[in-house]
Design a protein around this motif. Structure first.
Motif, PDB file in Angstrom:
ATOM      1  N   ILE A 163       0.859  -1.169   0.000  1.00 20.52           N
ATOM      2  CA  ILE A 163       0.000   0.000   0.000  1.00 20.52           C
ATOM      3  C   ILE A 163       0.897   1.221   0.000  1.00 20.52           C
ATOM      4  CG2 ILE A 163      -1.668   1.286   1.416  1.00 20.52           C
ATOM      5  CD1 ILE A 163      -2.431  -1.638   2.503  1.00 20.52           C
ATOM      6  N   ARG A 164       0.485   2.278  -0.654  1.00 22.99           N
ATOM      7  CA  ARG A 164       1.302   3.484  -0.680  1.00 22.99           C
ATOM      8  C   ARG A 164       0.465   4.696  -0.305  1.00 22.99           C
ATOM      9  NH1 ARG A 164       2.508   3.878  -7.226  1.00 22.99           N
ATOM     10  NH2 ARG A 164       0.408   4.511  -7.876  1.00 22.99           N
ATOM     11  N   GLN A 165       1.180   5.726   0.121  1.00 19.09           N
ATOM     12  CA  GLN A 165       0.500   6.940   0.558  1.00 19.09           C
ATOM     13  C   GLN A 165       1.372   8.148   0.314  1.00 19.09           C
ATOM     14  OE1 GLN A 165      -0.406   7.167   4.782  1.00 19.09           O
ATOM     15  NE2 GLN A 165      -2.218   8.419   4.376  1.00 19.09           N
ATOM     16  N   ALA A 166       0.811   9.140  -0.339  1.00 20.04           N
ATOM     17  CA  ALA A 166       1.468  10.432  -0.513  1.00 20.04           C
ATOM     18  C   ALA A 166       0.994  11.358   0.592  1.00 20.04           C
ATOM     19  CB  ALA A 166       1.134  11.006  -1.883  1.00 20.04           C
ATOM     20  N   THR A 213      -2.814  12.562   1.384  1.00 22.06           N
ATOM     21  CA  THR A 213      -3.758  11.758   0.606  1.00 22.06           C
ATOM     22  C   THR A 213      -4.089  10.466   1.339  1.00 22.06           C
ATOM     23  OG1 THR A 213      -2.091  10.488  -0.621  1.00 22.06           O
ATOM     24  CG2 THR A 213      -2.696  12.658  -1.492  1.00 22.06           C
ATOM     25  N   GLU A 214      -5.103   9.782   0.861  1.00 25.55           N
ATOM     26  CA  GLU A 214      -5.452   8.495   1.442  1.00 25.55           C
ATOM     27  C   GLU A 214      -4.498   7.422   0.946  1.00 25.55           C
ATOM     28  OE1 GLU A 214     -10.264   9.195   1.940  1.00 25.55           O
ATOM     29  OE2 GLU A 214      -9.495   7.628   0.621  1.00 25.55           O
ATOM     30  N   ARG A 215      -4.385   6.381   1.734  1.00 20.88           N
ATOM     31  CA  ARG A 215      -3.576   5.248   1.304  1.00 20.88           C
ATOM     32  C   ARG A 215      -4.210   4.568   0.104  1.00 20.88           C
ATOM     33  NH1 ARG A 215      -2.257   2.651   7.269  1.00 20.88           N
ATOM     34  NH2 ARG A 215      -0.705   4.207   7.890  1.00 20.88           N
ATOM     35  N   GLU A 216      -3.339   4.068  -0.743  1.00 23.02           N
ATOM     36  CA  GLU A 216      -3.789   3.489  -2.012  1.00 23.02           C
ATOM     37  C   GLU A 216      -3.271   2.061  -2.130  1.00 23.02           C
ATOM     38  OE1 GLU A 216      -3.175   4.339  -6.821  1.00 23.02           O
ATOM     39  OE2 GLU A 216      -1.855   5.239  -5.327  1.00 23.02           O
ATOM     40  N   PHE A 217      -4.145   1.159  -2.499  1.00 19.82           N
ATOM     41  CA  PHE A 217      -3.748  -0.230  -2.746  1.00 19.82           C
ATOM     42  C   PHE A 217      -2.815  -0.299  -3.946  1.00 19.82           C
ATOM     43  CE2 PHE A 217      -3.970  -4.695  -3.379  1.00 19.82           C
ATOM     44  CZ  PHE A 217      -4.117  -4.887  -4.748  1.00 19.82           C
ATOM     45  N   ASP A 249       4.656   7.707  -8.877  1.00 14.30           N
ATOM     46  CA  ASP A 249       4.857   6.577  -7.973  1.00 14.30           C
ATOM     47  C   ASP A 249       5.526   7.001  -6.668  1.00 14.30           C
ATOM     48  OD1 ASP A 249       5.729   4.610 -10.838  1.00 14.30           O
ATOM     49  OD2 ASP A 249       3.833   4.578  -9.730  1.00 14.30           O
ATOM     50  N   LYS A 250       5.911   8.231  -6.583  1.00 12.54           N
ATOM     51  CA  LYS A 250       6.566   8.751  -5.378  1.00 12.54           C
ATOM     52  C   LYS A 250       5.592   8.706  -4.207  1.00 12.54           C
ATOM     53  CE  LYS A 250       8.258  12.979  -3.243  1.00 12.54           C
ATOM     54  NZ  LYS A 250       8.525  14.431  -3.427  1.00 12.54           N
ATOM     55  N   ASP A 251       5.922   7.909  -3.184  1.00  5.29           N
ATOM     56  CA  ASP A 251       5.045   7.732  -2.035  1.00  5.29           C
ATOM     57  C   ASP A 251       5.826   7.050  -0.927  1.00  5.29           C
ATOM     58  OD1 ASP A 251       2.108   7.010  -3.997  1.00  5.29           O
ATOM     59  OD2 ASP A 251       2.441   8.726  -2.675  1.00  5.29           O
ATOM     60  N   GLN A 306      -7.689  -2.512   3.058  1.00  3.25           N
ATOM     61  CA  GLN A 306      -6.617  -2.293   4.036  1.00  3.25           C
ATOM     62  C   GLN A 306      -7.004  -2.773   5.426  1.00  3.25           C
ATOM     63  OE1 GLN A 306      -5.173   1.778   3.803  1.00  3.25           O
ATOM     64  NE2 GLN A 306      -5.753   1.852   1.634  1.00  3.25           N
ATOM     65  N   ARG A 307      -8.260  -2.686   5.755  1.00  5.59           N
ATOM     66  CA  ARG A 307      -8.692  -3.057   7.106  1.00  5.59           C
ATOM     67  C   ARG A 307      -8.565  -4.569   7.357  1.00  5.59           C
ATOM     68  NH1 ARG A 307     -13.559  -2.158   4.322  1.00  5.59           N
ATOM     69  NH2 ARG A 307     -14.986  -3.947   4.297  1.00  5.59           N
ATOM     70  N   MET A 308      -8.322  -5.340   6.314  1.00  6.13           N
ATOM     71  CA  MET A 308      -8.208  -6.781   6.464  1.00  6.13           C
ATOM     72  C   MET A 308      -6.806  -7.208   6.885  1.00  6.13           C
ATOM     73  SD  MET A 308     -11.246  -7.565   5.868  1.00  6.13           S
ATOM     74  CE  MET A 308     -11.084  -9.341   5.935  1.00  6.13           C
TER      75      MET A 308
END
Length: 124
Positions: A34-37, A40-44, A87-89, A108-110
């Motif tokens: 998972i990535r996050q900038a 922003t919200e986290r992204e799968f 892709d920078k995160d 993500q909650r899983m």
């Protein structure tokens, strides 16, 4: 209790490659990236399911990123090729002990266990 330790982040130029690693201290079946900038919200990004070997990717990385595992080292990898500035995160690995269903692998909650995150920077 599972502990995840990430490594491999860094800075590359557009079109370059990086490989992220996530070393697990215990048994896991499904590993997610998972990535996050900032702001922003986290992204799968991707999921690899050990049982059956299925992989799942976000459309934005499909064909460029590959998720894999070294079973002997209990380490999971995310090979990132043809990197783009977007892709920078900060990239996180997250794990579930049980096998997640296809409908759950992107949620993500899983994933109860998370790594500390590693920064990936792509310069244009």
């Amino acid at each position: 209790q599972v502990q995840l330790v990430e490594s491999g982040g860094g800075q590359v130029q557009t079109g370059g490659s990086l490989r992220l690693s996530c070393a697990a201290s215990g048994r896991t079946d499904t590993m997610c990236w998972i990535r996050q900038a900032p702001g922003t919200e986290r992204e799968f990004v991707a999921t690899l399911r050990q049982s059956g070997g299925s992989t799942f990717y976000a459309e934005s990385v499909k064909g460029r990123f590959t998720s894999s595992r070294d079973h002997a080292k209990n380490t999971w990898y995310l090979q990132m090729n043809s990197l783009k500035p977007e892709d920078k995160d900060v990239y996180y690995c997250a794990a579930a002990v049980s096998r997640l269903m296809n409908t759950a692998v992107r949620l993500q909650r899983m994933y109860p266990y998370w790594g500390q995150g590693t920064q990936v920077t792509v310069s244009s």
